[in-house]
Enzyme design. Sequence first.
Site, PDB file in Angstrom:
ATOM      1  N   HIS A  85       0.725  -1.129   0.127  1.00  0.00           N
ATOM      2  CA  HIS A  85      -0.196  -0.211   0.144  1.00  0.00           C
ATOM      3  C   HIS A  85       1.126   0.660  -0.258  1.00  0.00           C
ATOM      4  O   HIS A  85       2.060   1.058   0.244  1.00  0.00           O
ATOM      5  CB  HIS A  85      -0.937  -0.070   1.116  1.00  0.00           C
ATOM      6  CG  HIS A  85      -0.941   0.430   2.347  1.00  0.00           C
ATOM      7  ND1 HIS A  85      -0.491   1.774   2.724  1.00  0.00           N
ATOM      8  CD2 HIS A  85      -0.044   0.067   3.298  1.00  0.00           C
ATOM      9  CE1 HIS A  85      -0.221   2.248   4.064  1.00  0.00           C
ATOM     10  NE2 HIS A  85       0.301   0.884   4.205  1.00  0.00           N
ATOM     11  N   CYS A  86       0.500   2.296  -0.576  1.00  0.00           N
ATOM     12  CA  CYS A  86       0.949   3.551  -0.345  1.00  0.00           C
ATOM     13  C   CYS A  86      -0.374   4.558  -0.016  1.00  0.00           C
ATOM     14  O   CYS A  86      -1.281   4.530   0.522  1.00  0.00           O
ATOM     15  CB  CYS A  86       1.234   3.817  -2.005  1.00  0.00           C
ATOM     16  SG  CYS A  86      -0.152   3.874  -2.787  1.00  0.00           S
ATOM     17  N   LYS A  87      -0.253   5.927  -0.790  1.00  0.00           N
ATOM     18  CA  LYS A  87      -1.010   7.068  -0.652  1.00  0.00           C
ATOM     19  C   LYS A  87      -2.855   6.652  -0.704  1.00  0.00           C
ATOM     20  O   LYS A  87      -3.448   6.713  -0.383  1.00  0.00           O
ATOM     21  CB  LYS A  87      -0.569   8.593  -0.077  1.00  0.00           C
ATOM     22  CG  LYS A  87      -1.444   9.296   0.322  1.00  0.00           C
ATOM     23  CD  LYS A  87      -0.918  10.814   0.283  1.00  0.00           C
ATOM     24  CE  LYS A  87      -1.570  12.006   0.870  1.00  0.00           C
ATOM     25  NZ  LYS A  87      -1.131  13.639   0.161  1.00  0.00           N
TER      26      LYS A  87
END
Length: 100
Positions: free
Chosen positions: A64-66
Amino acid sequence: MLDITPAELRQRQQAAEPLTILDVREPWEVEESRIEGSQNLPLGSLPQHLEDLENLKNQEVIVHCKSGARSAAAQAFLQQHGFSNVRNLVGGIQAYQAEK
């Protein structure tokens, strides 16, 4: 493409499932907010850490990231290097936090 929704991730966390979650954001972003149990490995450093991740090749890895863009790149990179079960968190940590 294997994706995981914020709702599914929360459900699995509440069931206390052992999960491997890689946060591919930068360290300063992780300081602002993080998903419980995640490991920070910025996208740009993935190539240098492939050997460290070798034991995860046949296990589920959630990235995941932003918002989901960098983690989609991480997912593609890991898949190209033989990781068979990499799942991208749809909408990233923003969607995960909105799911509360």
